[in-house]
Motif scaffolding. Sequence first.
Motif, PDB file in Angstrom:
ATOM      1  N   MET A   1       0.833  -1.209   0.000  1.00 37.31           N
ATOM      2  CA  MET A   1       0.000   0.000   0.000  1.00 37.31           C
ATOM      3  C   MET A   1       0.868   1.260   0.000  1.00 37.31           C
ATOM      4  SD  MET A   1      -2.956  -1.177  -0.362  1.00 37.31           S
ATOM      5  CE  MET A   1      -3.904   0.307  -0.219  1.00 37.31           C
ATOM      6  N   GLU A   2       1.985   1.195   0.710  1.00 38.44           N
ATOM      7  CA  GLU A   2       2.927   2.318   0.725  1.00 38.44           C
ATOM      8  C   GLU A   2       3.474   2.575  -0.671  1.00 38.44           C
ATOM      9  OE1 GLU A   2       6.678   2.553   3.200  1.00 38.44           O
ATOM     10  OE2 GLU A   2       5.146   2.270   4.753  1.00 38.44           O
ATOM     11  N   GLN A   3       3.850   1.494  -1.368  1.00 39.50           N
ATOM     12  CA  GLN A   3       4.378   1.616  -2.726  1.00 39.50           C
ATOM     13  C   GLN A   3       3.356   2.286  -3.646  1.00 39.50           C
ATOM     14  OE1 GLN A   3       7.544   0.592  -3.829  1.00 39.50           O
ATOM     15  NE2 GLN A   3       7.909   0.319  -1.661  1.00 39.50           N
TER      16      GLN A   3
ATOM     17  N   ILE B   1       2.977  -3.986  -9.386  1.00 39.43           N
ATOM     18  CA  ILE B   1       2.901  -4.801  -8.173  1.00 39.43           C
ATOM     19  C   ILE B   1       2.411  -6.201  -8.496  1.00 39.43           C
ATOM     20  CG2 ILE B   1       1.631  -5.091  -6.000  1.00 39.43           C
ATOM     21  CD1 ILE B   1       2.044  -2.080  -5.572  1.00 39.43           C
ATOM     22  N   ILE B   2       1.388  -6.290  -9.329  1.00 41.42           N
ATOM     23  CA  ILE B   2       0.856  -7.597  -9.718  1.00 41.42           C
ATOM     24  C   ILE B   2       1.935  -8.421 -10.420  1.00 41.42           C
ATOM     25  CG2 ILE B   2      -0.775  -8.737 -11.295  1.00 41.42           C
ATOM     26  CD1 ILE B   2      -2.712  -6.357 -10.632  1.00 41.42           C
ATOM     27  N   GLU B   3       2.661  -7.786 -11.317  1.00 42.02           N
ATOM     28  CA  GLU B   3       3.694  -8.489 -12.070  1.00 42.02           C
ATOM     29  C   GLU B   3       4.906  -8.850 -11.205  1.00 42.02           C
ATOM     30  OE1 GLU B   3       6.635  -7.386 -15.695  1.00 42.02           O
ATOM     31  OE2 GLU B   3       4.491  -6.910 -15.990  1.00 42.02           O
ATOM     32  N   GLU B   4       5.400  -7.886 -10.437  1.00 45.86           N
ATOM     33  CA  GLU B   4       6.623  -8.097  -9.660  1.00 45.86           C
ATOM     34  C   GLU B   4       6.439  -9.042  -8.476  1.00 45.86           C
ATOM     35  OE1 GLU B   4      10.516  -6.155  -7.940  1.00 45.86           O
ATOM     36  OE2 GLU B   4       9.406  -5.308  -9.611  1.00 45.86           O
ATOM     37  N   TYR B   5       5.356  -8.869  -7.736  1.00 46.58           N
ATOM     38  CA  TYR B   5       5.169  -9.646  -6.508  1.00 46.58           C
ATOM     39  C   TYR B   5       4.185 -10.796  -6.656  1.00 46.58           C
ATOM     40  CZ  TYR B   5       7.618  -5.691  -4.525  1.00 46.58           C
ATOM     41  OH  TYR B   5       8.536  -4.722  -4.261  1.00 46.58           O
ATOM     42  N   ARG B   6       3.615 -10.947  -7.845  1.00 54.31           N
ATOM     43  CA  ARG B   6       2.694 -12.050  -8.120  1.00 54.31           C
ATOM     44  C   ARG B   6       1.498 -12.073  -7.166  1.00 54.31           C
ATOM     45  NH1 ARG B   6       3.802 -14.651 -12.968  1.00 54.31           N
ATOM     46  NH2 ARG B   6       6.001 -15.065 -13.128  1.00 54.31           N
ATOM     47  N   ILE B   7       1.008 -10.901  -6.857  1.00 57.83           N
ATOM     48  CA  ILE B   7      -0.186 -10.799  -6.019  1.00 57.83           C
ATOM     49  C   ILE B   7      -1.376 -10.793  -6.973  1.00 57.83           C
ATOM     50  CG2 ILE B   7      -1.474  -9.303  -4.451  1.00 57.83           C
ATOM     51  CD1 ILE B   7       1.261  -8.338  -3.406  1.00 57.83           C
ATOM     52  N   PRO B   8      -2.349 -11.671  -6.760  1.00 60.14           N
ATOM     53  CA  PRO B   8      -3.498 -11.703  -7.668  1.00 60.14           C
ATOM     54  C   PRO B   8      -4.209 -10.350  -7.736  1.00 60.14           C
ATOM     55  CG  PRO B   8      -3.516 -13.604  -6.208  1.00 60.14           C
ATOM     56  CD  PRO B   8      -2.438 -12.693  -5.715  1.00 60.14           C
ATOM     57  N   LYS B   9      -4.684 -10.032  -8.920  1.00 55.18           N
ATOM     58  CA  LYS B   9      -5.348  -8.744  -9.157  1.00 55.18           C
ATOM     59  C   LYS B   9      -6.530  -8.551  -8.197  1.00 55.18           C
ATOM     60  CE  LYS B   9      -5.826  -6.947 -13.380  1.00 55.18           C
ATOM     61  NZ  LYS B   9      -6.314  -6.781 -14.750  1.00 55.18           N
ATOM     62  N   THR B  10      -7.325  -9.591  -8.005  1.00 55.47           N
ATOM     63  CA  THR B  10      -8.489  -9.472  -7.115  1.00 55.47           C
ATOM     64  C   THR B  10      -8.064  -9.179  -5.683  1.00 55.47           C
ATOM     65  OG1 THR B  10      -8.500 -11.877  -6.838  1.00 55.47           O
ATOM     66  CG2 THR B  10      -9.999 -10.961  -8.486  1.00 55.47           C
ATOM     67  N   THR B  11      -6.982  -9.823  -5.243  1.00 55.12           N
ATOM     68  CA  THR B  11      -6.478  -9.589  -3.882  1.00 55.12           C
ATOM     69  C   THR B  11      -6.024  -8.142  -3.730  1.00 55.12           C
ATOM     70  OG1 THR B  11      -5.749 -11.890  -3.713  1.00 55.12           O
ATOM     71  CG2 THR B  11      -4.776 -10.326  -2.158  1.00 55.12           C
ATOM     72  N   LEU B  12      -5.276  -7.659  -4.706  1.00 58.43           N
ATOM     73  CA  LEU B  12      -4.775  -6.286  -4.646  1.00 58.43           C
ATOM     74  C   LEU B  12      -5.931  -5.283  -4.608  1.00 58.43           C
ATOM     75  CD1 LEU B  12      -2.347  -4.411  -4.584  1.00 58.43           C
ATOM     76  CD2 LEU B  12      -2.354  -4.450  -7.078  1.00 58.43           C
TER      77      LEU B  12
ATOM     78  N   LYS C   1      -8.954  -5.822  -3.542  1.00 62.63           N
ATOM     79  CA  LYS C   1      -9.621  -5.931  -2.234  1.00 62.63           C
ATOM     80  C   LYS C   1      -8.854  -5.115  -1.197  1.00 62.63           C
ATOM     81  CE  LYS C   1     -11.784 -10.432  -2.806  1.00 62.63           C
ATOM     82  NZ  LYS C   1     -11.745 -11.853  -2.441  1.00 62.63           N
ATOM     83  N   TRP C   2      -7.524  -5.203  -1.263  1.00 62.05           N
ATOM     84  CA  TRP C   2      -6.701  -4.409  -0.343  1.00 62.05           C
ATOM     85  C   TRP C   2      -6.938  -2.927  -0.575  1.00 62.05           C
ATOM     86  CZ3 TRP C   2      -1.245  -7.045  -1.034  1.00 62.05           C
ATOM     87  CH2 TRP C   2      -1.287  -8.331  -0.491  1.00 62.05           C
TER      88      TRP C   2
ATOM     89  N   TYR D   1      -8.079  -0.902   2.504  1.00 62.24           N
ATOM     90  CA  TYR D   1      -7.044  -0.077   3.146  1.00 62.24           C
ATOM     91  C   TYR D   1      -6.766   1.209   2.366  1.00 62.24           C
ATOM     92  CZ  TYR D   1      -6.044  -4.595   5.321  1.00 62.24           C
ATOM     93  OH  TYR D   1      -6.140  -5.794   5.980  1.00 62.24           O
ATOM     94  N   LYS D   2      -7.768   1.815   1.737  1.00 61.85           N
ATOM     95  CA  LYS D   2      -7.511   2.989   0.905  1.00 61.85           C
ATOM     96  C   LYS D   2      -6.903   4.152   1.667  1.00 61.85           C
ATOM     97  CE  LYS D   2     -12.393   3.600   0.862  1.00 61.85           C
ATOM     98  NZ  LYS D   2     -13.543   3.596   0.001  1.00 61.85           N
ATOM     99  N   ASN D   3      -7.160   4.257   2.971  1.00 60.30           N
ATOM    100  CA  ASN D   3      -6.566   5.336   3.773  1.00 60.30           C
ATOM    101  C   ASN D   3      -5.439   4.814   4.636  1.00 60.30           C
ATOM    102  OD1 ASN D   3      -8.387   7.214   2.773  1.00 60.30           O
ATOM    103  ND2 ASN D   3      -9.915   6.656   4.299  1.00 60.30           N
ATOM    104  N   PHE D   4      -4.743   3.821   4.173  1.00 60.69           N
ATOM    105  CA  PHE D   4      -3.697   3.143   4.960  1.00 60.69           C
ATOM    106  C   PHE D   4      -2.520   4.031   5.182  1.00 60.69           C
ATOM    107  CE2 PHE D   4      -2.815  -0.903   6.690  1.00 60.69           C
ATOM    108  CZ  PHE D   4      -1.435  -1.032   6.681  1.00 60.69           C
TER     109      PHE D   4
END
Length: 123
Positions: free
Chosen positions: A89-91, A102-113, A115-116, A120-123
């Motif tokens: 979220m900081e990035q 982020i999806i490409e580099e860290y392999r975090i699924p698009k749906t997961t990202l 949802k985050w 956490y939009k005001n994180f």
Amino acid sequence: MKFSLERICDFFSCEEPEIEKMYQMDSLESDTLLKWCKLLKYDFFRLYTQHLILYSPPASRDKHINTKSDILPTFRKNVYTKELISFVMEQLNNGVMDTEQIIEEYRIPKTTLFKWLSKYKNF
């Protein structure tokens, strides 16, 4: 959290010079590190596992072996810690990376990202 040297020595069943030596060492045996985790109530191993999750080579992440267990549903524990979510979220918030990077580099699924992002939009 502060501990007296006496308490630490009792916990490790050793003398002060041995504890002092541990402080100076570049690395510790895993069983010793596990004892420190228990004493300090902090999971030092989590740092390494998160590093492995983030930076494992793509070949090992993308392999899929068909076995009998693939037929049955498997339930994964959440592999993303609050620290990892906070980092991602900081990035995004600082403009260092965009969602596609982020999806490409860290392999975090698009749906997961996404949802985050909504959670956490005001994180």
